[in-house]
Write a protein that holds these residues in place. Sequence first.
Motif, PDB file in Angstrom:
ATOM      1  N   LEU A 117       1.108  -1.048  -0.137  1.00 15.79           N
ATOM      2  CA  LEU A 117      -0.056   0.014  -0.130  1.00 15.79           C
ATOM      3  C   LEU A 117       0.801   1.099   0.028  1.00 15.79           C
ATOM      4  O   LEU A 117       0.523   2.095  -0.644  1.00 15.79           O
ATOM      5  CB  LEU A 117      -1.222  -0.068   0.875  1.00 15.79           C
ATOM      6  CG  LEU A 117      -2.266  -1.195   1.435  1.00 15.79           C
ATOM      7  CD1 LEU A 117      -2.692  -0.790   2.312  1.00 15.79           C
ATOM      8  CD2 LEU A 117      -3.861  -0.618  -0.079  1.00 15.79           C
ATOM      9  N   VAL A 118       2.041   1.148   0.583  1.00 19.31           N
ATOM     10  CA  VAL A 118       2.523   2.724   0.743  1.00 19.31           C
ATOM     11  C   VAL A 118       3.122   2.616  -0.483  1.00 19.31           C
ATOM     12  O   VAL A 118       3.908   3.787  -1.006  1.00 19.31           O
ATOM     13  CB  VAL A 118       3.598   2.273   1.758  1.00 19.31           C
ATOM     14  CG1 VAL A 118       4.991   3.281   1.822  1.00 19.31           C
ATOM     15  CG2 VAL A 118       3.203   2.348   3.321  1.00 19.31           C
ATOM     16  N   SER A 119       3.739   1.290  -1.764  1.00 21.73           N
ATOM     17  CA  SER A 119       4.326   1.890  -2.209  1.00 21.73           C
ATOM     18  C   SER A 119       3.986   2.425  -3.396  1.00 21.73           C
ATOM     19  O   SER A 119       4.204   2.571  -5.040  1.00 21.73           O
ATOM     20  CB  SER A 119       5.146   0.564  -2.646  1.00 21.73           C
ATOM     21  OG  SER A 119       3.812  -0.267  -3.071  1.00 21.73           O
ATOM     22  N   GLN A 120       2.218   2.483  -3.229  1.00 21.92           N
ATOM     23  CA  GLN A 120       1.578   3.097  -4.404  1.00 21.92           C
ATOM     24  C   GLN A 120       1.468   4.837  -4.935  1.00 21.92           C
ATOM     25  O   GLN A 120       1.874   6.030  -3.802  1.00 21.92           O
ATOM     26  CB  GLN A 120       0.598   3.097  -4.079  1.00 21.92           C
ATOM     27  CG  GLN A 120      -0.466   1.867  -4.360  1.00 21.92           C
ATOM     28  CD  GLN A 120      -2.016   1.443  -3.470  1.00 21.92           C
ATOM     29  OE1 GLN A 120      -2.399   2.596  -3.971  1.00 21.92           O
ATOM     30  NE2 GLN A 120      -2.892   0.197  -3.751  1.00 21.92           N
ATOM     31  N   GLN A 121       1.966   5.058  -6.269  1.00 19.69           N
ATOM     32  CA  GLN A 121       1.964   6.656  -6.337  1.00 19.69           C
ATOM     33  C   GLN A 121       0.859   7.017  -6.231  1.00 19.69           C
ATOM     34  O   GLN A 121       0.784   7.918  -5.414  1.00 19.69           O
ATOM     35  CB  GLN A 121       1.802   5.949  -7.861  1.00 19.69           C
ATOM     36  CG  GLN A 121       3.945   6.043  -8.080  1.00 19.69           C
ATOM     37  CD  GLN A 121       4.356   5.503  -9.463  1.00 19.69           C
ATOM     38  OE1 GLN A 121       3.516   6.354  -9.703  1.00 19.69           O
ATOM     39  NE2 GLN A 121       5.460   4.908 -10.028  1.00 19.69           N
ATOM     40  N   ASN A 122      -0.712   6.877  -6.048  1.00 24.31           N
ATOM     41  CA  ASN A 122      -1.640   7.499  -5.977  1.00 24.31           C
ATOM     42  C   ASN A 122      -2.105   6.779  -4.859  1.00 24.31           C
ATOM     43  O   ASN A 122      -2.212   5.919  -4.551  1.00 24.31           O
ATOM     44  CB  ASN A 122      -2.162   7.977  -7.596  1.00 24.31           C
ATOM     45  CG  ASN A 122      -1.527   8.059  -8.562  1.00 24.31           C
ATOM     46  OD1 ASN A 122      -1.187   9.578  -8.371  1.00 24.31           O
ATOM     47  ND2 ASN A 122      -1.643   7.681  -9.478  1.00 24.31           N
ATOM     48  N   ARG A 144      -1.301  14.983   3.917  1.00 25.55           N
ATOM     49  CA  ARG A 144      -0.343  16.479   3.916  1.00 25.55           C
ATOM     50  C   ARG A 144       0.586  16.847   2.532  1.00 25.55           C
ATOM     51  O   ARG A 144       0.630  17.905   2.457  1.00 25.55           O
ATOM     52  CB  ARG A 144      -0.181  16.761   5.009  1.00 25.55           C
ATOM     53  CG  ARG A 144      -0.308  17.232   6.411  1.00 25.55           C
ATOM     54  CD  ARG A 144      -0.050  17.063   7.424  1.00 25.55           C
ATOM     55  NE  ARG A 144       1.464  17.974   7.214  1.00 25.55           N
ATOM     56  CZ  ARG A 144       1.968  18.245   8.408  1.00 25.55           C
ATOM     57  NH1 ARG A 144       2.130  17.328   9.834  1.00 25.55           N
ATOM     58  NH2 ARG A 144       2.382  19.121   8.358  1.00 25.55           N
ATOM     59  N   MET A 145       1.390  15.970   2.736  1.00 23.45           N
ATOM     60  CA  MET A 145       3.058  15.592   1.716  1.00 23.45           C
ATOM     61  C   MET A 145       2.411  14.671   0.773  1.00 23.45           C
ATOM     62  O   MET A 145       3.430  15.060  -0.392  1.00 23.45           O
ATOM     63  CB  MET A 145       4.260  15.364   2.508  1.00 23.45           C
ATOM     64  CG  MET A 145       3.701  17.233   3.486  1.00 23.45           C
ATOM     65  SD  MET A 145       5.645  16.340   4.994  1.00 23.45           S
ATOM     66  CE  MET A 145       5.220  14.411   5.365  1.00 23.45           C
ATOM     67  N   GLY A 146       2.059  14.151   0.398  1.00 29.80           N
ATOM     68  CA  GLY A 146       1.348  13.468  -0.871  1.00 29.80           C
ATOM     69  C   GLY A 146       2.170  12.185  -0.852  1.00 29.80           C
ATOM     70  O   GLY A 146       2.565  11.659   0.514  1.00 29.80           O
ATOM     71  N   SER A 147       2.242  11.100  -1.560  1.00 31.42           N
ATOM     72  CA  SER A 147       3.003   9.989  -1.379  1.00 31.42           C
ATOM     73  C   SER A 147       4.692   9.943  -0.927  1.00 31.42           C
ATOM     74  O   SER A 147       5.015  10.463  -1.716  1.00 31.42           O
ATOM     75  CB  SER A 147       2.671   8.976  -3.115  1.00 31.42           C
ATOM     76  OG  SER A 147       3.319   7.856  -3.193  1.00 31.42           O
ATOM     77  N   ASN A 160       8.577  10.854  -3.572  1.00 30.20           N
ATOM     78  CA  ASN A 160       8.368  11.969  -3.696  1.00 30.20           C
ATOM     79  C   ASN A 160       9.803  12.188  -2.670  1.00 30.20           C
ATOM     80  O   ASN A 160      10.191  12.968  -2.636  1.00 30.20           O
ATOM     81  CB  ASN A 160       7.587  12.766  -3.858  1.00 30.20           C
ATOM     82  CG  ASN A 160       6.434  12.415  -4.825  1.00 30.20           C
ATOM     83  OD1 ASN A 160       6.900  12.401  -5.602  1.00 30.20           O
ATOM     84  ND2 ASN A 160       5.157  12.626  -3.605  1.00 30.20           N
ATOM     85  N   PHE A 161       9.829  10.907  -2.002  1.00 29.97           N
ATOM     86  CA  PHE A 161      10.560  11.827  -0.441  1.00 29.97           C
ATOM     87  C   PHE A 161      12.183  10.510  -0.321  1.00 29.97           C
ATOM     88  O   PHE A 161      11.814   9.285  -0.609  1.00 29.97           O
ATOM     89  CB  PHE A 161       9.828  11.696   0.672  1.00 29.97           C
ATOM     90  CG  PHE A 161       9.112  12.598   1.227  1.00 29.97           C
ATOM     91  CD1 PHE A 161       9.069  13.995   0.720  1.00 29.97           C
ATOM     92  CD2 PHE A 161       7.866  12.723   0.621  1.00 29.97           C
ATOM     93  CE1 PHE A 161       8.425  14.921   0.925  1.00 29.97           C
ATOM     94  CE2 PHE A 161       6.573  13.564   0.740  1.00 29.97           C
ATOM     95  CZ  PHE A 161       6.913  14.418   0.456  1.00 29.97           C
ATOM     96  N   THR A 162      13.067  11.146   0.428  1.00 24.35           N
ATOM     97  CA  THR A 162      14.166   9.870   0.450  1.00 24.35           C
ATOM     98  C   THR A 162      14.690  10.157   2.138  1.00 24.35           C
ATOM     99  O   THR A 162      14.486  11.583   2.810  1.00 24.35           O
ATOM    100  CB  THR A 162      15.239   9.812  -0.754  1.00 24.35           C
ATOM    101  OG1 THR A 162      15.925   8.717  -0.183  1.00 24.35           O
ATOM    102  CG2 THR A 162      15.615  11.075  -0.874  1.00 24.35           C
ATOM    103  N   THR A 163      15.207   9.546   2.210  1.00 26.27           N
ATOM    104  CA  THR A 163      16.198   9.542   3.916  1.00 26.27           C
ATOM    105  C   THR A 163      17.771   9.754   3.294  1.00 26.27           C
ATOM    106  O   THR A 163      18.508   9.637   4.228  1.00 26.27           O
ATOM    107  CB  THR A 163      15.622   8.255   4.722  1.00 26.27           C
ATOM    108  OG1 THR A 163      16.200   7.350   3.991  1.00 26.27           O
ATOM    109  CG2 THR A 163      14.506   8.547   4.770  1.00 26.27           C
ATOM    110  N   ASP A 164      18.380   9.694   2.193  1.00 26.90           N
ATOM    111  CA  ASP A 164      19.432   9.879   1.886  1.00 26.90           C
ATOM    112  C   ASP A 164      20.308  11.091   2.341  1.00 26.90           C
ATOM    113  O   ASP A 164      21.759  10.822   2.497  1.00 26.90           O
ATOM    114  CB  ASP A 164      19.734   9.340   0.294  1.00 26.90           C
ATOM    115  CG  ASP A 164      18.931   8.232  -0.490  1.00 26.90           C
ATOM    116  OD1 ASP A 164      19.607   7.439   0.533  1.00 26.90           O
ATOM    117  OD2 ASP A 164      19.249   8.075  -1.353  1.00 26.90           O
ATOM    118  N   ILE A 165      19.538  12.272   1.937  1.00 26.76           N
ATOM    119  CA  ILE A 165      20.226  13.647   2.498  1.00 26.76           C
ATOM    120  C   ILE A 165      20.407  13.633   3.992  1.00 26.76           C
ATOM    121  O   ILE A 165      20.884  14.155   4.186  1.00 26.76           O
ATOM    122  CB  ILE A 165      19.023  14.338   1.796  1.00 26.76           C
ATOM    123  CG1 ILE A 165      19.391  14.167   0.598  1.00 26.76           C
ATOM    124  CG2 ILE A 165      19.629  16.038   2.674  1.00 26.76           C
ATOM    125  CD1 ILE A 165      17.774  15.332  -0.249  1.00 26.76           C
TER     126      ILE A 165
END
Length: 462
Positions: free
Chosen positions: A45-50, A315-318, A321-326
């Motif tokens: 469910l989390v891996s869905q884009q929409n 609040r912020m979308g799928s 769109n984010f990563t923990t690499d930064i």
Amino acid sequence: MIKALAVNCAPIRVCSKDDGKTAAETASDEMVMGAVRALCEFSLLVSQQNHSDLSLNALDDVLKRFYQKKGVFREQKMSRSAKAKVDDLLATESHQLREQKIHKIRAAIEALVYGAEKVSSTKRRQFQVRLNRARQAATIWSDADRQKAIERLEHEIHQVIPAKLKLFDKLFQHHEQQLLQELGTKGTGPRSIFAKQIALIKTAAEDEIYGAANMTADKRLQFQIRLSNAETDATTWSLADTECVTTQLEREIDGITSNEQKQFKQEFSIPMIEFEAWWETIGIQALRKTIEQRVIHFGYPKMHVVSHISESIRRMGSGDNFTTDISQRLHIANVKEAYRSSNKVNYIRQMLKYNDRCTGLEYMEETLSYLALEGWYDVDSANVFNLLSATDKQRSTRRVNLLRLQKIQDEPIICPVSHQVYHLRETHVRGVCRSIKLSSLRDASEDFRIPNFGQLFRAQME
């Protein structure tokens, strides 16, 4: 992850209920499969884009099922030290809980057989005081022996040393004098305001001097139980002596006859047999499970943050769109490398200074790179950024510089674009910045509202 979980849980899925498993083992397997399935559904469910309200509600339901069944992995998560801690707590708390339940059963049977008037709280308190006096009279302990036992237990359980004990006495006396000045009089009795306040002050002083980790409720309970056991071992009383003194005090204080005592023993034996059977089969296991939940838990920040994932998606979308690499790279650059550069003494201040210096150097590097790409640079900055061509490097050798000094020729520090001496070559910096719209320092100072930066730059240029 889903494939790995499927492989690990394959033996559970292959085995059937007719393979000689007990009901508890079958229930445990079902819990494991339920937790694994909930985790796999959560990953899908989390891996869905929409996402829609339907998918987010399904995500919340999956998390709820996982949180309900994740306790099945508690035994695999338990280490040897955690198991030893659970056993120690079970040994101490089981004794206390068992005595409390027996006391409740005894009080209920006494009120039923003797009557509420004969077993009032005042008479029970008087009975306990006289029983303690009789026990103390039969003990072989002196006050010095008791004090030695207390000091030994405090050192073993609470890690109390003589220096800390002196500091605690000094701090406690100071707070006691302040409390006397505030209240005016020293109250008497365990329910007085002075007694309650002094108990709180003593607890706070113990936590401050000995450390809160050494003065937990479990260790205080362990201290009381071990001291009580030591007093029992030091007494000359037997069970028959205890029963004889108890019977005599009940007749003197409560006015209970021998027939009533015989009836009480008969009525009390039946609930005690039922209680012992319940305690051995259910009670002790339930207590162990409660202690395991308190000691071996899943209350980690990452486990809690997952519960807010549906709110974060709204609040912020799928999540793709984010990563923990930064944040991971920043942790390496700003924390790990900064700690290695310190001498490990007062390292926080040194880490902050290291990060300030690195940030200043990075700002300087970016500024010089911007000026070099615009054509404003000198030999040193060009050498540092590797912006010189082969011909320019030959012209900046030591021999050429000595010849220039013999002819007394001035070398401009900053060269305009129209009178450029050194030529830029293609570099990584220029390749990155080629697609960026460059702005002047005057515009940057106005955009970022740097006070008097533009005037200072123009003055330096002039």
